[in-house]
Design a protein around this motif. Structure first.
Motif, PDB file in Angstrom:
ATOM      1  N   ALA A 143       0.838  -1.201   0.000  1.00 16.43           N
ATOM      2  CA  ALA A 143       0.000   0.000   0.000  1.00 16.43           C
ATOM      3  C   ALA A 143       0.872   1.251   0.000  1.00 16.43           C
ATOM      4  O   ALA A 143       1.872   1.325   0.714  1.00 16.43           O
ATOM      5  CB  ALA A 143      -0.912  -0.003   1.211  1.00 16.43           C
ATOM      6  N   THR A 144       0.487   2.221  -0.813  1.00 15.77           N
ATOM      7  CA  THR A 144       1.218   3.492  -0.808  1.00 15.77           C
ATOM      8  C   THR A 144       0.850   4.328   0.411  1.00 15.77           C
ATOM      9  O   THR A 144       1.602   5.222   0.808  1.00 15.77           O
ATOM     10  CB  THR A 144       0.924   4.294  -2.084  1.00 15.77           C
ATOM     11  N   CYS A 165     -10.227   2.853   8.983  1.00 12.56           N
ATOM     12  CA  CYS A 165      -8.962   2.386   8.428  1.00 12.56           C
ATOM     13  C   CYS A 165      -9.012   2.533   6.914  1.00 12.56           C
ATOM     14  O   CYS A 165     -10.042   2.243   6.288  1.00 12.56           O
ATOM     15  CB  CYS A 165      -8.724   0.918   8.776  1.00 12.56           C
ATOM     16  N   ASP A 166      -7.894   2.930   6.318  1.00 19.74           N
ATOM     17  CA  ASP A 166      -7.866   3.213   4.886  1.00 19.74           C
ATOM     18  C   ASP A 166      -6.520   2.775   4.301  1.00 19.74           C
ATOM     19  O   ASP A 166      -5.460   3.126   4.834  1.00 19.74           O
ATOM     20  CB  ASP A 166      -8.084   4.710   4.653  1.00 19.74           C
ATOM     21  N   ALA A 167      -6.566   1.976   3.216  1.00 20.99           N
ATOM     22  CA  ALA A 167      -5.352   1.535   2.521  1.00 20.99           C
ATOM     23  C   ALA A 167      -5.525   1.785   1.036  1.00 20.99           C
ATOM     24  O   ALA A 167      -6.583   1.487   0.470  1.00 20.99           O
ATOM     25  CB  ALA A 167      -5.093   0.055   2.781  1.00 20.99           C
ATOM     26  N   LYS A 168      -4.478   2.309   0.398  1.00 16.18           N
ATOM     27  CA  LYS A 168      -4.576   2.678  -1.014  1.00 16.18           C
ATOM     28  C   LYS A 168      -3.468   2.050  -1.851  1.00 16.18           C
ATOM     29  O   LYS A 168      -2.331   1.886  -1.393  1.00 16.18           O
ATOM     30  CB  LYS A 168      -4.534   4.206  -1.173  1.00 16.18           C
ATOM     31  N   SER A 210     -11.240   0.325   2.501  1.00 15.57           N
ATOM     32  CA  SER A 210     -11.468   1.026   3.766  1.00 15.57           C
ATOM     33  C   SER A 210     -12.380   0.191   4.653  1.00 15.57           C
ATOM     34  O   SER A 210     -13.184  -0.616   4.176  1.00 15.57           O
ATOM     35  CB  SER A 210     -12.095   2.409   3.525  1.00 15.57           C
ATOM     36  N   ILE A 211     -12.227   0.400   5.957  1.00 16.14           N
ATOM     37  CA  ILE A 211     -13.075  -0.250   6.961  1.00 16.14           C
ATOM     38  C   ILE A 211     -13.549   0.822   7.932  1.00 16.14           C
ATOM     39  O   ILE A 211     -12.748   1.633   8.416  1.00 16.14           O
ATOM     40  CB  ILE A 211     -12.314  -1.337   7.742  1.00 16.14           C
ATOM     41  N   PHE A 291     -12.502   6.282  -6.846  1.00 17.99           N
ATOM     42  CA  PHE A 291     -11.603   5.248  -7.337  1.00 17.99           C
ATOM     43  C   PHE A 291     -12.393   4.075  -7.889  1.00 17.99           C
ATOM     44  O   PHE A 291     -11.995   3.431  -8.852  1.00 17.99           O
ATOM     45  CB  PHE A 291     -10.674   4.744  -6.225  1.00 17.99           C
ATOM     46  N   ALA A 292     -13.542   3.777  -7.239  1.00 19.52           N
ATOM     47  CA  ALA A 292     -14.345   2.624  -7.661  1.00 19.52           C
ATOM     48  C   ALA A 292     -14.929   2.825  -9.035  1.00 19.52           C
ATOM     49  O   ALA A 292     -15.198   1.879  -9.765  1.00 19.52           O
ATOM     50  CB  ALA A 292     -15.451   2.360  -6.654  1.00 19.52           C
TER      51      ALA A 292
END
Length: 293
Positions: A143-144, A165-168, A210-211, A291-292
């Motif tokens: 993840a960046t 929580c967020d991961a990209k 994301s959660i 993004f989706a």
């Protein structure tokens, strides 16, 4: 008649001895189980096999099952042949040794890209038998960005507190989960609270995830509750963990937070912080939806 049976018996024994002395075995497929994107320029998978007293031996490589053949070589032949969807990436002149019986058995890719993630099957055939072995290879990108926040509730999510929580930009699809630390530090699913997970893959196979966990502080035990976000790519050693602690005071029920990582955390002491946190949450969610699409 006795002579006939003798010749039959001798022929049978010869066949048995011939089959016993013939050996076709794949010893191993050597090569990396996983590679981080950008960490190396090439990938080599070596199918180490033994073929003793075997005739018409052929080595074949397949990608993701036995329907997509990508490589073929006949021992003693000075040339091997790349085939199929990965043909442009395969170096069919690569030699793993100078032995004409083994030199072109290895599969070499001239570059390492996420398209190479998959299962590679080496199949060695002879006149009388065949052997098959498969190895999984994962090309991954961490993840960046990976963040975890605690903020006040809003109208979208029920509850007076929110963990986000967020991961990209991660690939392939990771396992992304949120836990509550239980007795003796064990991680448990937060079954008493509402969890919302968003997954947004794009055309390149990159994921943004994301959660959101909404909860009422009144349901927590007095003392400290630790929330943990864990990000993993199965089949690799890539794993990241973030966590925050939420404290409930037994006397005046004042609640504070203390971060266990370098995350930006919000407390109830500042109304401005809660407003900005809620705005940040909305922006992150909108960004995930963008993004989706």
């Amino acid at each position: 008649m006795d002579r006939v049976w003798i010749f039959v018996f001798i022929g049978f024994v010869a066949v048995v001895l011939s089959s016993v002395s013939a050996t076709l075995t794949i010893n191993e497929i050597s090569g990396p189980d996983y590679i981080e994107v950008g960490s190396q320029d090439e990938l080599v998978l070596d199918c180490d096999f033994t073929a003793e007293n075997e005739e018409d031996v052929v080595l074949k490589w397949f990608f993701n099952g036995l329907e997509q053949q990508i490589y073929q070589w006949i021992p003693q032949d000075p040339h091997a042949y790349a085939l199929g969807v990965l043909k442009p990436m395969i170096d069919n002149s690569f030699k793993i040794s100078n032995d004409p019986r083994t030199m072109l058995r290895a599969l070499k890719f001239k570059e390492v890209t996420p398209e190479l993630t998959g299962n590679y099957t080496c199949k060695v055939e002879s006149t009388d038998s065949e052997q098959v072995m498969t190895k999984q290879v994962i090309i991954y990108s961490p993840a960046t960005s990976f963040d975890m926040f605690l903020m006040g509730g809003d109208d979208e999510f029920p509850g007076d507190e929110i963990i986000f929580c967020d991961a990209k930009n991660i690939l392939p699809k990771p396992e992304f989960n949120l836990y509550v630390s239980g007795v003796n530090g064990s991680l448990e699913e937060p079954e008493m609270f509402e969890v919302t997970k968003r997954v947004s893959p794009n055309d390149d196979g990159v994921y943004n995830m994301s959660i959101t966990l909404a909860f009422n502080a009144s349901y927590l035990d007095v003392g400290t509750t630790r929330f943990v976000c864990q990000l993993d790519i199965p089949g690799t050693n890539y794993s990241e963990v973030k966590s925050v602690e939420y404290f409930v005071d037994s006397l005046d029920l004042k609640r504070t937070t203390e971060g266990l990582t370098d995350n930006s955390l919000m407390t109830e002491d500042s109304g401005k912080d809660r407003i900005s946190s809620s705005i940040y949450l909305v922006l992150l969610i909108v960004g995930s939806l963008v993004f989706a699409t």
